[in-house]
Scaffold this motif. Structure first.
Motif, PDB file in Angstrom:
ATOM      1  N   MET C 282      -1.524   6.930  -9.674  1.00 48.37           N
ATOM      2  CA  MET C 282      -2.098   6.880  -8.326  1.00 48.37           C
ATOM      3  C   MET C 282      -1.819   5.500  -7.754  1.00 48.37           C
ATOM      4  SD  MET C 282      -4.026   9.620  -7.539  1.00 48.37           S
ATOM      5  CE  MET C 282      -4.894   8.762  -6.261  1.00 48.37           C
ATOM      6  N   SER C 283      -1.524   5.458  -6.469  1.00 46.10           N
ATOM      7  CA  SER C 283      -1.265   4.162  -5.853  1.00 46.10           C
ATOM      8  C   SER C 283      -1.795   4.174  -4.428  1.00 46.10           C
ATOM      9  CB  SER C 283       0.247   3.912  -5.841  1.00 46.10           C
ATOM     10  OG  SER C 283       0.549   2.760  -5.081  1.00 46.10           O
ATOM     11  N   GLY C 284      -2.427   3.101  -4.024  1.00 43.87           N
ATOM     12  CA  GLY C 284      -2.850   3.025  -2.626  1.00 43.87           C
ATOM     13  C   GLY C 284      -4.237   2.476  -2.434  1.00 43.87           C
ATOM     14  N   CYS C 285      -5.012   3.148  -1.592  1.00 46.03           N
ATOM     15  CA  CYS C 285      -6.329   2.656  -1.188  1.00 46.03           C
ATOM     16  C   CYS C 285      -7.329   2.768  -2.344  1.00 46.03           C
ATOM     17  CB  CYS C 285      -6.839   3.465  -0.002  1.00 46.03           C
ATOM     18  SG  CYS C 285      -5.900   3.142   1.493  1.00 46.03           S
ATOM     19  N   PRO C 286      -8.363   1.932  -2.298  1.00 45.76           N
ATOM     20  CA  PRO C 286      -9.376   1.985  -3.359  1.00 45.76           C
ATOM     21  C   PRO C 286     -10.257   3.230  -3.242  1.00 45.76           C
ATOM     22  CG  PRO C 286      -9.996   0.372  -1.677  1.00 45.76           C
ATOM     23  CD  PRO C 286      -8.628   0.859  -1.324  1.00 45.76           C
ATOM     24  N   MET C 287     -10.820   3.638  -4.385  1.00 47.41           N
ATOM     25  CA  MET C 287     -11.760   4.763  -4.403  1.00 47.41           C
ATOM     26  C   MET C 287     -13.084   4.283  -4.967  1.00 47.41           C
ATOM     27  SD  MET C 287      -9.267   7.660  -5.893  1.00 47.41           S
ATOM     28  CE  MET C 287      -7.875   8.253  -4.938  1.00 47.41           C
ATOM     29  N   ALA C 288     -14.080   4.205  -4.098  1.00 46.92           N
ATOM     30  CA  ALA C 288     -15.403   3.762  -4.530  1.00 46.92           C
ATOM     31  C   ALA C 288     -16.244   4.981  -4.889  1.00 46.92           C
ATOM     32  CB  ALA C 288     -16.067   2.972  -3.400  1.00 46.92           C
ATOM     33  N   ILE C 370       1.498   9.510  -6.878  1.00 49.92           N
ATOM     34  CA  ILE C 370       0.816  10.047  -5.698  1.00 49.92           C
ATOM     35  C   ILE C 370       0.266   8.861  -4.918  1.00 49.92           C
ATOM     36  CG2 ILE C 370      -1.104  11.435  -4.830  1.00 49.92           C
ATOM     37  CD1 ILE C 370      -0.587  13.443  -6.977  1.00 49.92           C
ATOM     38  N   HIS C 371       0.733   8.728  -3.691  1.00 43.04           N
ATOM     39  CA  HIS C 371       0.279   7.613  -2.855  1.00 43.04           C
ATOM     40  C   HIS C 371      -0.908   8.075  -2.032  1.00 43.04           C
ATOM     41  CE1 HIS C 371       0.048   4.522   0.183  1.00 43.04           C
ATOM     42  NE2 HIS C 371       0.807   3.763  -0.571  1.00 43.04           N
ATOM     43  N   TYR C 372      -2.003   7.381  -2.203  1.00 48.56           N
ATOM     44  CA  TYR C 372      -3.245   7.773  -1.538  1.00 48.56           C
ATOM     45  C   TYR C 372      -3.524   6.821  -0.388  1.00 48.56           C
ATOM     46  CZ  TYR C 372      -8.361   7.822  -0.932  1.00 48.56           C
ATOM     47  OH  TYR C 372      -9.619   7.857  -0.405  1.00 48.56           O
ATOM     48  N   GLY C 373      -3.453   7.328   0.819  1.00 45.69           N
ATOM     49  CA  GLY C 373      -3.769   6.520   1.993  1.00 45.69           C
ATOM     50  C   GLY C 373      -5.021   7.054   2.649  1.00 45.69           C
ATOM     51  N   LEU C 374      -5.953   6.181   2.907  1.00 47.94           N
ATOM     52  CA  LEU C 374      -7.160   6.583   3.604  1.00 47.94           C
ATOM     53  C   LEU C 374      -6.804   6.672   5.084  1.00 47.94           C
ATOM     54  CD1 LEU C 374      -9.980   7.196   2.687  1.00 47.94           C
ATOM     55  CD2 LEU C 374     -10.509   4.772   2.837  1.00 47.94           C
ATOM     56  N   GLN C 375      -7.154   7.764   5.700  1.00 49.41           N
ATOM     57  CA  GLN C 375      -6.816   7.947   7.109  1.00 49.41           C
ATOM     58  C   GLN C 375      -7.269   6.744   7.937  1.00 49.41           C
ATOM     59  OE1 GLN C 375      -8.531  11.440   8.847  1.00 49.41           O
ATOM     60  NE2 GLN C 375      -6.715  11.860  10.036  1.00 49.41           N
ATOM     61  N   PHE C 376      -6.408   6.273   8.814  1.00 50.24           N
ATOM     62  CA  PHE C 376      -6.639   5.126   9.711  1.00 50.24           C
ATOM     63  C   PHE C 376      -6.539   3.771   9.011  1.00 50.24           C
ATOM     64  CE2 PHE C 376      -9.546   8.535  11.381  1.00 50.24           C
ATOM     65  CZ  PHE C 376      -8.635   9.005  12.320  1.00 50.24           C
ATOM     66  N   CYS C 377      -6.205   3.748   7.722  1.00 54.73           N
ATOM     67  CA  CYS C 377      -6.000   2.468   7.050  1.00 54.73           C
ATOM     68  C   CYS C 377      -4.550   2.078   7.293  1.00 54.73           C
ATOM     69  CB  CYS C 377      -6.267   2.583   5.556  1.00 54.73           C
ATOM     70  SG  CYS C 377      -5.689   1.129   4.674  1.00 54.73           S
ATOM     71  N   ILE C 381      -1.128   2.804   4.918  1.00 51.98           N
ATOM     72  CA  ILE C 381      -0.345   3.925   5.442  1.00 51.98           C
ATOM     73  C   ILE C 381       1.011   3.429   5.938  1.00 51.98           C
ATOM     74  CG2 ILE C 381      -0.273   5.645   7.275  1.00 51.98           C
ATOM     75  CD1 ILE C 381      -3.268   6.110   6.572  1.00 51.98           C
ATOM     76  N   ALA C 382       1.017   2.234   6.527  1.00 53.60           N
ATOM     77  CA  ALA C 382       2.317   1.690   6.965  1.00 53.60           C
ATOM     78  C   ALA C 382       3.208   1.415   5.753  1.00 53.60           C
ATOM     79  CB  ALA C 382       2.119   0.419   7.779  1.00 53.60           C
ATOM     80  N   GLU C 383       2.610   1.002   4.640  1.00 53.80           N
ATOM     81  CA  GLU C 383       3.432   0.771   3.442  1.00 53.80           C
ATOM     82  C   GLU C 383       3.845   2.068   2.763  1.00 53.80           C
ATOM     83  OE1 GLU C 383       2.058  -2.004   0.494  1.00 53.80           O
ATOM     84  OE2 GLU C 383       2.372  -3.728   1.811  1.00 53.80           O
ATOM     85  N   SER C 384       3.103   3.154   3.026  1.00 47.51           N
ATOM     86  CA  SER C 384       3.352   4.369   2.239  1.00 47.51           C
ATOM     87  C   SER C 384       4.770   4.910   2.412  1.00 47.51           C
ATOM     88  CB  SER C 384       2.318   5.437   2.574  1.00 47.51           C
ATOM     89  OG  SER C 384       2.501   5.919   3.894  1.00 47.51           O
ATOM     90  N   MET C 385       5.286   4.849   3.645  1.00 44.76           N
ATOM     91  CA  MET C 385       6.625   5.417   3.837  1.00 44.76           C
ATOM     92  C   MET C 385       7.711   4.581   3.166  1.00 44.76           C
ATOM     93  SD  MET C 385       6.782   7.599   7.229  1.00 44.76           S
ATOM     94  CE  MET C 385       5.515   7.750   8.408  1.00 44.76           C
ATOM     95  N   PRO C 386       7.733   3.256   3.377  1.00 46.45           N
ATOM     96  CA  PRO C 386       8.731   2.451   2.646  1.00 46.45           C
ATOM     97  C   PRO C 386       8.559   2.529   1.128  1.00 46.45           C
ATOM     98  CG  PRO C 386       7.677   1.112   4.361  1.00 46.45           C
ATOM     99  CD  PRO C 386       7.021   2.439   4.379  1.00 46.45           C
ATOM    100  N   VAL C 387       7.320   2.580   0.650  1.00 44.23           N
ATOM    101  CA  VAL C 387       7.100   2.677  -0.801  1.00 44.23           C
ATOM    102  C   VAL C 387       7.673   3.998  -1.307  1.00 44.23           C
ATOM    103  CG1 VAL C 387       5.304   3.044  -2.564  1.00 44.23           C
ATOM    104  CG2 VAL C 387       5.116   1.113  -0.982  1.00 44.23           C
ATOM    105  N   GLU C 388       7.357   5.075  -0.611  1.00 35.74           N
ATOM    106  CA  GLU C 388       7.874   6.391  -1.001  1.00 35.74           C
ATOM    107  C   GLU C 388       9.405   6.374  -1.061  1.00 35.74           C
ATOM    108  OE1 GLU C 388       7.722   9.372   2.098  1.00 35.74           O
ATOM    109  OE2 GLU C 388       7.270  10.934   0.628  1.00 35.74           O
ATOM    110  N   LYS C 389       9.999   5.792  -0.035  1.00 35.94           N
ATOM    111  CA  LYS C 389      11.458   5.800   0.030  1.00 35.94           C
ATOM    112  C   LYS C 389      12.057   4.996  -1.117  1.00 35.94           C
ATOM    113  CE  LYS C 389      15.373   5.530   3.026  1.00 35.94           C
ATOM    114  NZ  LYS C 389      16.153   4.935   1.941  1.00 35.94           N
ATOM    115  N   SER C 390      11.507   3.805  -1.352  1.00 32.69           N
ATOM    116  CA  SER C 390      12.037   2.977  -2.435  1.00 32.69           C
ATOM    117  C   SER C 390      11.898   3.664  -3.782  1.00 32.69           C
ATOM    118  CB  SER C 390      11.296   1.642  -2.506  1.00 32.69           C
ATOM    119  OG  SER C 390      11.346   1.004  -1.276  1.00 32.69           O
ATOM    120  N   LEU C 391      10.742   4.301  -4.005  1.00 35.24           N
ATOM    121  CA  LEU C 391      10.536   4.970  -5.295  1.00 35.24           C
ATOM    122  C   LEU C 391      11.517   6.132  -5.451  1.00 35.24           C
ATOM    123  CD1 LEU C 391       6.619   5.034  -5.547  1.00 35.24           C
ATOM    124  CD2 LEU C 391       8.196   3.492  -6.722  1.00 35.24           C
TER     125      LEU C 391
END
Lengths: 383, 250, 426
Positions: C282-288, C370-377, C381-391
């Motif tokens: 899992m990669s991305g936003c924190p889960m509290a 699995i990249h987890y982006g919290l909506q409106f973060c 979310i801006a990093e998610s697309m470049p990260v996905e592409k690089s991976l």
């Protein structure tokens, strides 16, 4: 439909705008560099002092957004998406002309967009502090400007000394004074220039490379406006509600709110945003020039600053000075900083002036025009 | 051995029975308010040895009928590969979801995208808009194709689009032109999704919305290549499930 | 169990009726998601207990500490240095941000399209249901993302003891100088709050306590390399979540005990999921707590999570403070060095994060990300697309998910996750 009479000074603006790209092309041919700017925080003086031409970049139209959304998340503000789309599609001539781009770490969306923009054209990002407190933020920003100066020197081969900086400051001060004088014309009642005319002038002037041309033009406009060249003297104009538009920047293509306000029979007499009155400050010409630039530019009251007290001071001064009867606070969709601050702006207006703001959150598309119209008309009725 | 595949979608349920790769029979019904009752009725009298479920109701079916399941993404990948060997990209627009699927040269799913939680760009969107404009769903696409002008619709959100359409109608704009604009807005969204996974041809368009001729025309224009449509585009998921069932080890 | 704490909660000013509702929902969620898992390590019993007493016994402990003259400091972010808090003999606690609460009230003062995490923090305050926030003597906010930065201006009216820490946005020398100056300012603020003067010895002790806690969770993380994974991702996430609440020394012992148990499980090739189960990073936003939605969907759709590249996970806990010398200044330098490495998406550019995702993918023998982006973060979310592409360019299958705390999209997410599993193990 009534026939609009051509306004000579607006025709002149069009002519000068048409010449602008030629001016830039010629200057480039003579070996001058073109530097693209996205934000008000980076002092264009530093580029001017290096004999480069600072240009504003496109970002106020809806068309390029679709392309931008292939790379950027949909949930970003239209200004960021439009700017990026223009760059990728190469439909902004100023972007194409630019030898490099200057960005600042203003908001999250922009700073992350710049990372991607850098793949298309060298983008130097200046680290902007997130508050304006003098103890830490000012020296920090002063350091960034020093770095910016070195970047410009490397880009142009020109050594920027105090003399060059002072000359640039003086030129830009004159331009800002001319902008201020033009906008201040509308302190008069009824406003001699309509909101959409003002918006058109400010947008087009922002792109002009030849500052002397733009200063002369704006000075001429002030005289013309006082002679009622922009809109005929009309007994009814006095009854039009005087609206101040605050919040995000607006320009040609992102002017729908201004248009709707006018269609609803009110006037936008003042723009408290970075395409308007935020760009009217004067930089101290006697102090150390880099110190003066750092301190003045850092004071820009944008919502990226936390806290952003300057915006409330400016609002207060403008609401009184322009005889404002209503405030529309515009937020581009997904712009967190202006969106969150809207709550405080409304609270401030209610406490200080006894009327609420109309907070609108929208984008560049026309889809919500009718909804906006209802809300704006209802707000005007309420005032 | 006879293998059945059942695709329980948000609007319709399809059933396909295959034997050794040959399609023996197909059936379809509306999902209605009680999908399992509808599914049970669809199965009534059908003769098969094993069944696999797909579609949004697959988990309900798994519990009710003790059958293995597969996502509609993999099922569509399988179904399309069987009908159109060599297909590399699939667009599936169903009642509630839209998906773009990239296949590798073996026909296996390589990457996919799916619409987010709203109904934007799905069959539901077109259905609501057809109703708003007073068209029958079946004629919506063909009527849109008769439009003289192209009218730009910005909204992709069903709620916003509905009010945008209402205000266009009030302005006296041509119904067909509005319809064309609406189709275009769905296509823009779909093309964005396709481009994120791949736009390698052959591209196959399946799912209920593939029956809409306007969608196909606009997709081909936007993608600048031919878009293939299986003979019975709604059966693809069920067929894929049936074929996957026959490949499953016992 | 809740009766014995009613008077304590009342004293803290909690809304008892609303709080009861919250605890009931939390208990039910925990039952459904956690206690229904199979083959859990016995040591997780400790965390079951911690969770069952998360608003009870743990708060009682904090109140006892306060009665003894110690202070409690609440935080929303991993940039707040716990070492400094510990050195002043105070306790740092994470504040409640993992569930929607009083959303209607929140949306009167915050925009609707603010991320769930920020809205949750406000909801717990407005609804008066977070005993951690109410028992904090100082609440630390930090200028990370736009949403948080601006929201703190509004939160200040609700939380008078809010202290805002500024943070840099670029990893330049200037950026480092800024975080350093802010940590010194924070140290002074903590000293003023607690009346404790932080000397080198105290700071060293603080560093040791927090380092040990990190070492323990690192040890647990590394054990997840095994196939079958000896512990579920949900349970490991819980251990990472409790990291922010529990007494650090007791936490360290408990995690180490679980690790001993996991080591013997690995020898016996035991785990909650069979060998060969698709392994997810899992990669991305924190889960509290109690934001368990996506991990639960993943692990009930045929996958096992073997690592979290997240602030509640390895981004937050990796890197120890190195033994930085004998003076306060030297030790503070070491603390600054450690925190300045945190590769949060608020930094531009942020290449270390991508490198870390790739490193974790290999280290934990993952099959997909699995990249987890919290909506409106926007930063993530801006990093998610470049990260996905690089991976994907490196052949690493990646699924991008954008969601919030609501359950309406659970069915749709399940379809996506299941399809991703089918891609991983066709």
């Amino acid at each position: 439909m009534k026939v609009e009479k051509p306004i000579p000074v607006m025709n002149k603006l069009q002519l000068i705008s048409d010449e602008n790209l030629g001016d830039i092309e010629r200057a480039k041919g003579e070996g001058r560099k073109v530097i693209g700017f996205y934000c008000l925080y980076s002092p264009t003086e530093i580029a001017v002092a290096a004999d480069a031409i600072p240009v504003s970049l496109c970002g106020t139209k809806n068309d390029p957004i679709e392309t931008a959304e292939e790379t950027l998340p949909r949930n970003l503000c239209p200004l960021i998406k439009s700017s990026f789309g223009f760059a990728v599609l190469e439909t902004c001539p100023y972007f194409v002309f630019s030898d490099c781009i200057i960005g600042d770490t203003t908001c999250d969306g922009k700073k992350k967009m710049f990372e991607l923009l850098n793949r298309y054209k060298t983008t130097h990002v200046l680290q902007l502090p997130q508050n304006q407190d003098d103890a830490g933020a000012l020296p920090f920003w002063r350091e960034e400007l020093e770095r910016f100066k070195k970047l410009m020197e490397a880009e142009t081969g020109v050594t920027i000394d105090h003399h060059r900086l002072r000359k640039a400051i003086s030129l830009q001060n004159r331009e800002r004074a001319a902008r201020k004088a033009l906008m201040d014309v509308n302190r008069e009642k009824p406003a001699p220039i309509t909101g959409s005319q003002m918006l058109e002038v400010l947008s087009k002037v922002a792109f002009l490379a030849d500052k002397e041309k733009s200063i002369a033009l704006m000075e001429e406009m002030v005289c013309e406006a006082k002679e009622h060249a922009f809109r005929p003297r009309d007994s009814k104009s006095n009854s039009r509600k005087r609206i101040l538009l605050t919040g995000v920047p607006v320009g040609i293509g992102s002017d729908k709110v201004v248009r709707i306000v006018e269609e609803a029979g009110a006037d936008v007499v003042a723009f408290e945003n970075c395409s308007g009155y935020k760009k009217t400050f004067q930089v101290d010409e006697d102090a150390d020039p880099l110190d003066a630039l750092a301190s003045q530019y850092l004071q820009t009251p944008c919502s990226v600053m936390s806290p952003n007290g300057g915006r409330f001071d400016l609002l207060e001064e403008m609401v009184r000075g322009f005889g404002v009867e209503g405030v529309i606070d515009l937020t581009w969709q997904a712009c967190h900083t202006y969106n969150v601050e809207a709550f405080q702006v409304n609270e401030f207006m209610e406490e200080e002036f006894g009327f609420p703001t109309l907070h609108l959150e929208t984008d560049y598309a026309q889809s919500d025009t009718e909804q906006l119209r209802v809300r704006i008309e209802a707000y005007l009725e309420m005032l | 051995m006879r293998h059945a595949g059942i695709d329980i979608g948000s609007r319709t349920i399809e059933l396909v029975v295959v034997n050794d790769g040959d399609i023996l029979s197909t059936r379809q019904t509306d999902t209605g308010f009680d999908p399992m009752a509808q599914a049970g009725e669809l199965l009534n009298g059908m003769d098969f040895d094993r069944i696999m479920a797909t579609g949004y109701g697959r988990n309900l079916f798994e519990i009710a009928f003790d059958a293995p399941t597969v996502t509609e993404i993999k099922a569509y990948g399988m179904g399309v590969s069987a009908l159109i060997p060599g297909a590399r990209t699939i667009l599936d627009i169903g009642g509630q979801d839209s998906k773009a699927i990239a296949l590798n040269d073996m026909g296996a799913v390589k990457k996919f995208e799916m619409n987010d939680r709203c109904a934007a760009g799905t069959g539901k969107f077109l259905e609501i808009m057809a109703k708003t404009l007073g068209f029958e769903l079946a004629e919506f696409g063909s009527e849109a194709l008769k439009a003289q002008d192209d009218l730009h619709i910005n909204s992709m959100c069903t709620v916003f689009a509905e009010s945008e359409v209402t205000s266009l109608v009030a302005k006296g704009e041509d119904r067909r032109a509005i319809a064309l604009g609406l189709h275009q807005s769905v296509v823009r969204r779909a093309v964005g999704m396709i481009k994120r996974v791949s736009s390698e041809g052959p591209i196959v368009f399946a799912g209920g919305v593939a029956k809409n001729p306007c969608m196909r025309r606009l997709l081909e224009e936007a993608l600048k290549q031919e878009v293939l449509i299986p003979e019975d585009p709604q059966m693809v998921g069920a067929l894929g499930a049936a074929l996957l069932s026959s490949r499953m080890k016992t | 169990m809740s009766e014995q704490y009613q008077s304590m909660w009342k004293e803290l000013g909690l809304n008892l009726a609303a709080h009861d509702m919250l605890l009931e929902a939390l208990g039910k969620g925990y039952q459904d998601i956690y206690l229904s898992q199979k083959e859990r390590p016995e040591g997780m019993g400790y965390f079951d207990f911690v969770l069952s007493e998360v608003h009870g016994l743990r708060i009682k402990e904090l109140m006892d500490e306060k009665a003894a003259g110690r202070k409690v400091i609440g935080s929303f972010c991993v940039f707040v240095p716990e070492e400094i808090v510990r050195a002043a003999d105070a306790t740092l606690v994470g504040l409640c941000t993992g569930a929607d609460f009083a959303t209607e009230e929140v949306e009167k003062i915050l925009p609707r399209n603010t991320c769930s995490l920020i809205k949750s923090a406000f909801g717990f305050k407005l609804g008066k249901v977070c005993p951690y926030l109410e028992s904090s003597d100082m609440v630390v906010g930090e200028n990370t993302c736009d949403g948080k930065k601006k929201s703190y201006e509004t939160l200040k009216d609700l939380v008078p003891n809010l202290y805002v820490m500024d943070l840099p946005q670029m990893k330049s020398d200037e950026g480092r100088a800024l975080i350093q100056a802010e940590y010194f300012r924070f140290k002074e603020a903590v000293e003023e709050l607690t009346g404790v003067t932080i000397d080198a010895e105290k700071l060293k002790k603080g560093i040791a306590i927090v380092n040990n806690k990190r070492k323990a969770i690192h040890r647990l993380s590394l054990l997840r390399k095994a196939d079958p994974a000896p512990i579920s991702g949900l349970d490991a996430l819980l251990a990472n979540q409790v990291f922010f609440y529990d007494d650090p020394v007791r936490y360290t012992d408990s995690v180490n005990k679980i690790c001993d148990e996991l080591e013997s499980r690995i020898e016996k090739e035991e785990g909650p999921f069979p060998k060969g189960t698709p392994r997810i990073l899992m990669s991305g936003c924190p889960m509290a707590v109690p934001n368990w939605k996506l991990p639960w969907i993943i692990e009930s759709s045929g996958g096992v999570i073997v690592g979290e590249e997240s602030c509640v996970g390895e981004r937050g806990t990796r890197n120890l403070v190195t033994d930085g010398g004998d003076t306060v200044d030297d030790l503070m330098e070491a603390i600054v060095d450690r925190y300045f490495k945190v590769d949060c998406a608020i930094f531009t550019p942020n290449p270390d994060r991508l490198a870390h995702v790739e490193e974790m993918f290999r280290e934990y023998n993952a099959d997909g990300v699995i990249h987890y982006g919290l909506q409106f973060c926007q930063p993530y979310i801006a990093e998610s697309m470049p990260v996905e592409k690089s991976l994907e360019d490196k052949g690493i299958p990646t699924l991008r998910i954008e969601t919030d705390y609501g359950m309406e999209d659970a069915g749709q997410l399940k379809t996506r996750v299941e399809a991703f599993m089918e891609v991983l193990k066709p």
